[in-house]
Design a protein around this motif. Structure first.
Motif, mmCIF file in Angstrom:
data_model
loop_
_atom_site.group_PDB
_atom_site.id
_atom_site.type_symbol
_atom_site.label_atom_id
_atom_site.label_comp_id
_atom_site.label_asym_id
_atom_site.label_seq_id
_atom_site.Cartn_x
_atom_site.Cartn_y
_atom_site.Cartn_z
ATOM 1 N N ILE A 5 -4.722 -45.829 86.101
ATOM 2 C CA ILE A 5 -4.612 -44.249 85.770
ATOM 3 C C ILE A 5 -3.298 -43.923 85.356
ATOM 4 N N ILE A 6 -3.096 -43.206 84.181
ATOM 5 C CA ILE A 6 -1.682 -42.748 83.751
ATOM 6 C C ILE A 6 -1.617 -41.296 84.207
ATOM 7 N N GLY A 7 -0.510 -41.071 84.949
ATOM 8 C CA GLY A 7 -0.292 -39.756 85.414
ATOM 9 C C GLY A 7 -0.833 -39.486 86.912
ATOM 10 N N CYS A 8 0.228 -39.003 87.737
ATOM 11 C CA CYS A 8 0.126 -38.865 89.251
ATOM 12 C C CYS A 8 0.277 -37.527 89.457
ATOM 13 N N GLY A 9 -0.245 -36.568 88.659
ATOM 14 C CA GLY A 9 0.079 -35.055 89.027
ATOM 15 C C GLY A 9 -1.148 -34.699 90.017
ATOM 16 N N ARG A 10 -1.130 -33.244 90.210
ATOM 17 C CA ARG A 10 -2.000 -32.607 91.147
ATOM 18 C C ARG A 10 -3.398 -32.653 90.427
ATOM 19 N N ASN A 11 -3.639 -32.861 89.267
ATOM 20 C CA ASN A 11 -5.096 -32.814 88.681
ATOM 21 C C ASN A 11 -5.432 -34.132 89.025
ATOM 22 N N THR A 12 -4.762 -35.318 88.822
ATOM 23 C CA THR A 12 -5.237 -36.663 89.349
ATOM 24 C C THR A 12 -5.704 -36.494 90.915
ATOM 25 N N GLU A 13 -4.802 -35.871 91.808
ATOM 26 C CA GLU A 13 -4.929 -36.083 93.365
ATOM 27 C C GLU A 13 -6.110 -35.408 93.460
ATOM 28 N N ARG A 41 5.061 -41.926 96.052
ATOM 29 C CA ARG A 41 4.457 -41.291 96.865
ATOM 30 C C ARG A 41 2.903 -41.126 96.930
ATOM 31 N N PHE A 42 2.441 -41.079 95.581
ATOM 32 C CA PHE A 42 1.097 -41.261 95.173
ATOM 33 C C PHE A 42 0.548 -42.478 95.423
ATOM 34 N N PHE A 46 -2.408 -43.320 98.500
ATOM 35 C CA PHE A 46 -3.678 -43.616 98.095
ATOM 36 C C PHE A 46 -3.972 -45.041 98.326
ATOM 37 N N CYS A 47 -2.940 -45.807 98.992
ATOM 38 C CA CYS A 47 -3.057 -47.309 99.129
ATOM 39 C C CYS A 47 -3.365 -48.177 97.846
ATOM 40 N N ILE A 48 -2.525 -47.783 96.758
ATOM 41 C CA ILE A 48 -2.606 -48.480 95.559
ATOM 42 C C ILE A 48 -1.351 -49.426 95.315
ATOM 43 N N GLU A 49 -1.491 -50.514 95.396
ATOM 44 C CA GLU A 49 -0.233 -51.512 95.414
ATOM 45 C C GLU A 49 0.375 -51.639 94.383
ATOM 46 N N ASN A 50 -0.201 -51.480 92.935
ATOM 47 C CA ASN A 50 0.254 -51.818 91.855
ATOM 48 C C ASN A 50 0.555 -50.406 91.038
ATOM 49 N N HIS A 51 1.937 -50.305 90.819
ATOM 50 C CA HIS A 51 2.244 -48.874 90.301
ATOM 51 C C HIS A 51 3.520 -49.335 89.489
ATOM 52 N N PHE A 52 3.585 -48.563 88.102
ATOM 53 C CA PHE A 52 4.694 -49.255 87.137
ATOM 54 C C PHE A 52 5.230 -47.864 86.578
ATOM 55 N N GLU A 53 6.655 -47.670 86.478
ATOM 56 C CA GLU A 53 7.241 -46.723 85.919
ATOM 57 C C GLU A 53 7.128 -46.767 84.111
#
Length: 341
Positions: A5-13, A41-42, A46-53
């Motif tokens: 997923i690209i984008g961790c905003g309100r719509n994604t949540e 935070r996101f 949601f317990c997603i280990e792999n996250h990249f800026e």
């Protein structure tokens, strides 16, 4: 099946995560967002280990995922989707597909060359009254459509400020962010637009954003389309009316309402359907709160669209909301854009 997923905003949540969690066998593998704190935070929530800026690092990690979801502001979609297509990913992206027809066609051509899918989240097609209205049309209950009236009366675009609000304001927010669902439904029912018969728009000189769009168009089917879109309106309302040779249809959204009728409109029927709308909405809210369904009512149309997209990838079937199928909607938006901007 795995997705990034690209984008961790309100719509994604609020929409994407519940929809994905409702799908059996789908795993969220990785996240990307340019806001490091929000991303962290996101991922923790949601317990997603792999996250990249870093976007390229995200793409490199996702080499073996089955599809990428793009859930970012509309003005970023073209470059993000182009980057995903260059790496051979299937893509499911939020509307709009792009901010002009040339970019939309470029993405379609890239997807065709790479033999991958680009799905566009025109999820209003999957809302219950829209499904029922489309079924009535296909079964001949409406007859031939002669007119389609589309209405969007919204409130301030700055009611919930975000860091990208001002950038979005400059990028045709009313036309491509708010109106695009209603334009898509008009094309979905009445077919591609042939020409614009009449047009008027208003621009707020201080905010530098379009606040009102009115248009009358002719569809290739010969049906007439009437558009009434407003921001900062005194009352908020979203809906459409279909006039056919056999029956007419009235659809209200948020909350839902559908009525198929002909002959003299009975005031008692009007009261009944308004009460039914309130009752059905209240019942859905109670069910959500008491029984905690797998997918809540707000995310249901996203869930149905996501489910279809996953099925089409797994079974190598064409996706109904593929970018190629959305091109007529983008052509319609371009006609209006040329007159506004």
């Amino acid at each position: 099946m795995r997705c990034g997923i690209i984008g961790c905003g309100r719509n994604t949540e609020d929409m994407h995560i519940p929809a994905l969690k409702g799908l059996t066998g789908v795993e969220i593998t990785a996240l990307h967002d340019t806001d490091g704190e929000r991303l962290k935070r996101f991922a923790e929530k949601f317990c997603i280990e792999n996250h990249f800026e870093n976007l390229n690092t995200f793409f490199d990690f996702c080499l073996n995922v089955d599809f990428i979801i793009i859930s970012t502001p509309g003005f970023t979609h073209f470059e993000l989707c182009k980057g995903a297509l260059e790496r051979n990913f299937n893509v499911l992206m939020e509307k709009p597909a792009a901010l002009n027809i040339e970019d939309a066609r470029t993405l379609k051509d890239m997807a065709d060359q790479q033999k991958v899918k680009i799905g566009v989240i025109q999820n209003y097609r999957y809302r219950d009254p829209v499904i029922r209205a489309k079924k009535a049309l296909n079964e001949g209950i409406i007859g031939k459509i002669t007119q389609f009236n589309s209405t969007f009366h919204g409130q301030s675009i700055f009611s919930e400020p975000t860091p990208w609000s001002w950038e979005e304001r400059k990028n045709k927010i009313l036309l491509y962010e708010m109106m695009i669902h209603m334009l898509d439904l008009q094309v979905y029912f009445a077919g591609p637009v042939k020409r614009i018969i009449g047009f008027h728009s208003k621009m707020d000189k201080i905010l530098k954003t379009t606040t009102n769009i009115y248009a009358m168009v002719e569809h290739e089917s010969s049906a007439i389309g009437i558009v009434d879109f407003q921001l900062f309106s005194s009352s908020n309302y979203i809906g459409f009316e279909i006039f056919g040779t056999a029956n007419d249809v009235r659809v209200k959204l948020q909350p839902h309402y559908l009525r198929i009728y002909s002959g003299t409109v009975n005031p008692l029927d009007e009261i009944y359907y308004d009460w039914k709308r309130i009752w059905d909405f209240g019942l859905e809210v109670i069910k959500d709160r008491m029984f905690k369904p797998k997918v809540n009512r707000r995310a249901r149309s996203h869930f149905e669209l996501f489910k279809r997209f996953v099925f089409c990838i797994e079974n190598k079937k064409p996706f109904p909301e593929d970018i190629g199928e959305i091109i007529p909607t983008m052509e319609y938006a371009q006609m209006l854009s040329d007159l506004i901007y």
